[in-house]
Design a protein around this motif. Structure first.
Motif, PDB file in Angstrom:
ATOM      1  N   TYR A 174       0.493  -1.544  -0.152  1.00 21.72           N
ATOM      2  CA  TYR A 174      -0.306  -0.105  -0.516  1.00 21.72           C
ATOM      3  C   TYR A 174       0.966   1.157   0.047  1.00 21.72           C
ATOM      4  O   TYR A 174       2.081   1.294   0.572  1.00 21.72           O
ATOM      5  CB  TYR A 174      -1.130  -0.197   1.198  1.00 21.72           C
ATOM      6  CG  TYR A 174      -1.440  -1.081   1.355  1.00 21.72           C
ATOM      7  CD1 TYR A 174      -2.804  -1.125   0.812  1.00 21.72           C
ATOM      8  CD2 TYR A 174      -1.682  -2.023   2.236  1.00 21.72           C
ATOM      9  CE1 TYR A 174      -3.661  -2.545   0.841  1.00 21.72           C
ATOM     10  CE2 TYR A 174      -2.303  -3.245   2.182  1.00 21.72           C
ATOM     11  CZ  TYR A 174      -3.458  -3.283   1.667  1.00 21.72           C
ATOM     12  OH  TYR A 174      -4.638  -4.156   1.811  1.00 21.72           O
ATOM     13  N   PHE A 175       0.078   2.042  -0.833  1.00 26.18           N
ATOM     14  CA  PHE A 175       1.215   3.521  -1.109  1.00 26.18           C
ATOM     15  C   PHE A 175       0.532   4.715  -0.489  1.00 26.18           C
ATOM     16  O   PHE A 175      -0.433   4.821  -1.129  1.00 26.18           O
ATOM     17  CB  PHE A 175       1.938   3.820  -1.918  1.00 26.18           C
ATOM     18  CG  PHE A 175       2.782   2.719  -2.894  1.00 26.18           C
ATOM     19  CD1 PHE A 175       3.675   2.350  -2.156  1.00 26.18           C
ATOM     20  CD2 PHE A 175       3.543   2.806  -4.431  1.00 26.18           C
ATOM     21  CE1 PHE A 175       4.901   1.814  -2.184  1.00 26.18           C
ATOM     22  CE2 PHE A 175       4.726   2.113  -4.449  1.00 26.18           C
ATOM     23  CZ  PHE A 175       4.851   1.267  -3.489  1.00 26.18           C
ATOM     24  N   ARG A 190       3.528   6.544  -7.833  1.00 27.64           N
ATOM     25  CA  ARG A 190       2.672   5.944  -8.825  1.00 27.64           C
ATOM     26  C   ARG A 190       3.065   5.088  -9.701  1.00 27.64           C
ATOM     27  O   ARG A 190       2.662   3.777 -10.076  1.00 27.64           O
ATOM     28  CB  ARG A 190       1.756   7.279  -9.391  1.00 27.64           C
ATOM     29  CG  ARG A 190       0.409   6.426 -10.223  1.00 27.64           C
ATOM     30  CD  ARG A 190      -0.325   7.567 -10.747  1.00 27.64           C
ATOM     31  NE  ARG A 190      -0.904   8.542  -9.683  1.00 27.64           N
ATOM     32  CZ  ARG A 190      -2.095   8.354  -9.095  1.00 27.64           C
ATOM     33  NH1 ARG A 190      -2.710   7.369 -10.260  1.00 27.64           N
ATOM     34  NH2 ARG A 190      -2.633   9.119  -8.408  1.00 27.64           N
ATOM     35  N   ALA A 191       3.879   5.160 -10.702  1.00 29.53           N
ATOM     36  CA  ALA A 191       5.038   4.751 -11.703  1.00 29.53           C
ATOM     37  C   ALA A 191       5.061   3.900 -10.957  1.00 29.53           C
ATOM     38  O   ALA A 191       4.917   2.447 -11.889  1.00 29.53           O
ATOM     39  CB  ALA A 191       5.690   6.149 -12.349  1.00 29.53           C
ATOM     40  N   LEU A 203      -3.319   2.484  -3.371  1.00 34.60           N
ATOM     41  CA  LEU A 203      -2.737   3.342  -3.794  1.00 34.60           C
ATOM     42  C   LEU A 203      -3.558   4.848  -3.273  1.00 34.60           C
ATOM     43  O   LEU A 203      -4.557   4.428  -4.409  1.00 34.60           O
ATOM     44  CB  LEU A 203      -2.150   3.903  -5.533  1.00 34.60           C
ATOM     45  CG  LEU A 203      -0.840   5.209  -5.281  1.00 34.60           C
ATOM     46  CD1 LEU A 203       0.146   4.912  -6.249  1.00 34.60           C
ATOM     47  CD2 LEU A 203      -2.441   6.483  -5.665  1.00 34.60           C
ATOM     48  N   TYR A 204      -3.257   5.709  -2.115  1.00 32.59           N
ATOM     49  CA  TYR A 204      -4.221   6.558  -1.459  1.00 32.59           C
ATOM     50  C   TYR A 204      -3.904   7.447  -1.853  1.00 32.59           C
ATOM     51  O   TYR A 204      -1.840   7.987  -1.143  1.00 32.59           O
ATOM     52  CB  TYR A 204      -4.706   6.366  -0.540  1.00 32.59           C
ATOM     53  CG  TYR A 204      -4.409   4.459  -0.086  1.00 32.59           C
ATOM     54  CD1 TYR A 204      -6.140   4.464   0.065  1.00 32.59           C
ATOM     55  CD2 TYR A 204      -3.759   3.855   0.208  1.00 32.59           C
ATOM     56  CE1 TYR A 204      -6.894   2.888   0.131  1.00 32.59           C
ATOM     57  CE2 TYR A 204      -4.694   2.560  -0.168  1.00 32.59           C
ATOM     58  CZ  TYR A 204      -5.925   2.448   0.187  1.00 32.59           C
ATOM     59  OH  TYR A 204      -6.493   0.344   0.391  1.00 32.59           O
ATOM     60  N   VAL A 205      -4.006   8.703  -2.400  1.00 27.70           N
ATOM     61  CA  VAL A 205      -3.545  10.349  -2.788  1.00 27.70           C
ATOM     62  C   VAL A 205      -4.282  10.492  -1.899  1.00 27.70           C
ATOM     63  O   VAL A 205      -5.697  10.972  -1.518  1.00 27.70           O
ATOM     64  CB  VAL A 205      -3.895  10.653  -4.247  1.00 27.70           C
ATOM     65  CG1 VAL A 205      -3.428  11.941  -4.360  1.00 27.70           C
ATOM     66  CG2 VAL A 205      -3.219   9.633  -5.328  1.00 27.70           C
ATOM     67  N   PHE A 206      -3.490  11.851  -0.557  1.00 28.21           N
ATOM     68  CA  PHE A 206      -4.014  12.536  -0.307  1.00 28.21           C
ATOM     69  C   PHE A 206      -3.572  13.615  -0.131  1.00 28.21           C
ATOM     70  O   PHE A 206      -3.023  14.203  -0.383  1.00 28.21           O
ATOM     71  CB  PHE A 206      -3.122  12.779   1.230  1.00 28.21           C
ATOM     72  CG  PHE A 206      -3.430  11.319   2.132  1.00 28.21           C
ATOM     73  CD1 PHE A 206      -4.145  11.415   3.325  1.00 28.21           C
ATOM     74  CD2 PHE A 206      -2.931   9.381   1.443  1.00 28.21           C
ATOM     75  CE1 PHE A 206      -4.545   9.733   3.781  1.00 28.21           C
ATOM     76  CE2 PHE A 206      -3.078   8.759   1.982  1.00 28.21           C
ATOM     77  CZ  PHE A 206      -3.787   8.975   3.320  1.00 28.21           C
ATOM     78  N   GLU A 207      -5.337  14.581  -1.044  1.00 26.93           N
ATOM     79  CA  GLU A 207      -4.910  16.141  -1.522  1.00 26.93           C
ATOM     80  C   GLU A 207      -5.041  17.127  -0.724  1.00 26.93           C
ATOM     81  O   GLU A 207      -4.148  17.891  -1.180  1.00 26.93           O
ATOM     82  CB  GLU A 207      -6.637  15.918  -2.094  1.00 26.93           C
ATOM     83  CG  GLU A 207      -7.219  14.903  -3.008  1.00 26.93           C
ATOM     84  CD  GLU A 207      -6.984  14.942  -4.433  1.00 26.93           C
ATOM     85  OE1 GLU A 207      -5.867  16.328  -5.165  1.00 26.93           O
ATOM     86  OE2 GLU A 207      -6.332  13.912  -5.258  1.00 26.93           O
ATOM     87  N   ASN A 208      -4.622  16.651   0.449  1.00 25.28           N
ATOM     88  CA  ASN A 208      -4.112  17.818   1.480  1.00 25.28           C
ATOM     89  C   ASN A 208      -3.076  18.065   1.840  1.00 25.28           C
ATOM     90  O   ASN A 208      -2.962  18.660   2.361  1.00 25.28           O
ATOM     91  CB  ASN A 208      -5.598  18.081   2.124  1.00 25.28           C
ATOM     92  CG  ASN A 208      -6.885  19.021   1.958  1.00 25.28           C
ATOM     93  OD1 ASN A 208      -6.824  20.140   0.937  1.00 25.28           O
ATOM     94  ND2 ASN A 208      -8.104  18.231   2.172  1.00 25.28           N
ATOM     95  N   LEU A 236     -10.706   1.718  -0.006  1.00 22.22           N
ATOM     96  CA  LEU A 236     -10.999   3.332  -0.518  1.00 22.22           C
ATOM     97  C   LEU A 236      -9.938   3.489  -0.724  1.00 22.22           C
ATOM     98  O   LEU A 236      -9.232   4.952  -1.234  1.00 22.22           O
ATOM     99  CB  LEU A 236     -10.196   3.505   1.057  1.00 22.22           C
ATOM    100  CG  LEU A 236     -11.635   3.005   1.973  1.00 22.22           C
ATOM    101  CD1 LEU A 236     -10.735   3.902   3.931  1.00 22.22           C
ATOM    102  CD2 LEU A 236     -12.827   4.159   2.097  1.00 22.22           C
ATOM    103  N   SER A 237      -9.416   2.996  -1.584  1.00 18.07           N
ATOM    104  CA  SER A 237      -7.897   3.166  -2.657  1.00 18.07           C
ATOM    105  C   SER A 237      -8.494   4.101  -3.971  1.00 18.07           C
ATOM    106  O   SER A 237      -9.327   3.247  -4.849  1.00 18.07           O
ATOM    107  CB  SER A 237      -7.465   1.497  -3.532  1.00 18.07           C
ATOM    108  OG  SER A 237      -6.414   1.726  -4.216  1.00 18.07           O
TER     109      SER A 237
END
Length: 240
Positions: A174-175, A190-191, A203-208, A236-237
């Motif tokens: 998990y990233f 991501r790559a 993979l989880y992107v934290f926008e803030n 939740l990915s």
């Protein structure tokens, strides 16, 4: 250090009577952690890489370019010119000038350790002295260790392309990525994620967030750990 981490994991497994435990690596710890995950998958439930390093020298080059553009856009020509005079290249690596200005420039645009952190001194160094779990000598040795270890680790870290040599894992991967992170470039992370083969991966992107999503968006990070990571799920990915 890989062997040391495995030994610590074995100690924790025995102490808490767990066959497998969670391995979580942040920043430089992600460089170490993902190598531990590959070396000893039988010890771990899963591996979580926060601000996962992929190819750090390439990330430094991309960070410099992004910062020059950002400071130009806000009209801060003085900082933009200082960054332009601080070379970072794939051929020659990081200059001393770049290393002196790097953190200050990142924090100036909310792309450093945390979005709202203005400096390492006020954001990390001073708060650390208030943590009661550390003894006085612990607090001194943390910074002594950082200064002592850089000459041994930095060049190795910089030039190691993890995606070129380490992309098959026997445990879930998990990233956690901060959208505004310039220390570990999100595009490179991501790559790297896309190139990984694992039983489960999320993979989880934290926008803030910038470099520390666990501390910047703690509720979402906790939800992911409890709902996805501990159950080998990707509900939740952002890459489901």
């Amino acid at each position: 250090m890989i062997a040391d981490t495995i030994e610590v994991a074995d100690y924790l497994r025995e102490r808490f009577r767990q066959d497998r435990i969670l391995l979580f690596g942040h920043s430089w710890g992600s460089y170490l952690g993902i190598q531990v995950a590959a070396a000893a998958p039988d010890r771990f439930l899963a591996y979580v890489g926060m601000a996962q390093i992929a190819h750090q020298l390439r990330s430094e080059v991309m960070a410099r370019n992004s910062m020059i553009e950002a400071y130009r856009a806000r009209g801060d020509t003085r900082m933009a010119e200082q960054l332009e005079a601080a070379p970072v290249t794939m051929e020659d690596g990081t200059s001393d000038t770049w290393m002196r200005i790097r953190d200050r420039a990142m924090h100036g645009i909310g792309a450093g350790h945390m979005r709202n952190m203005t400096s390492v001194v006020t954001g990390i160094f001073l708060p650390m002295w208030q943590i009661r779990a550390y003894t006085l000598i612990d607090k001194i040795n943390i910074w002594r260790g950082k200064i002592w270890s850089r000459p041994f680790f930095w060049d190795v870290l910089l030039h190691d392309d993890l995606g070129a040599r380490l992309n098959e894992f026997d445990i879930p991967i998990y990233f956690f990525i901060g959208r505004h992170d310039l220390t570990a470039n999100p595009e490179l992370t991501r790559a790297y994620f896309d190139a990984i083969e694992a039983p489960v991966k999320g993979l989880y992107v934290f926008e803030n967030s910038a470099h520390s999503p666990l501390f910047e968006e703690p509720q979402r990070a906790r939800d992911i750990l409890l709902q996805d990571v501990l159950h080998h799920a990707v509900r939740l990915s952002d890459e489901e």
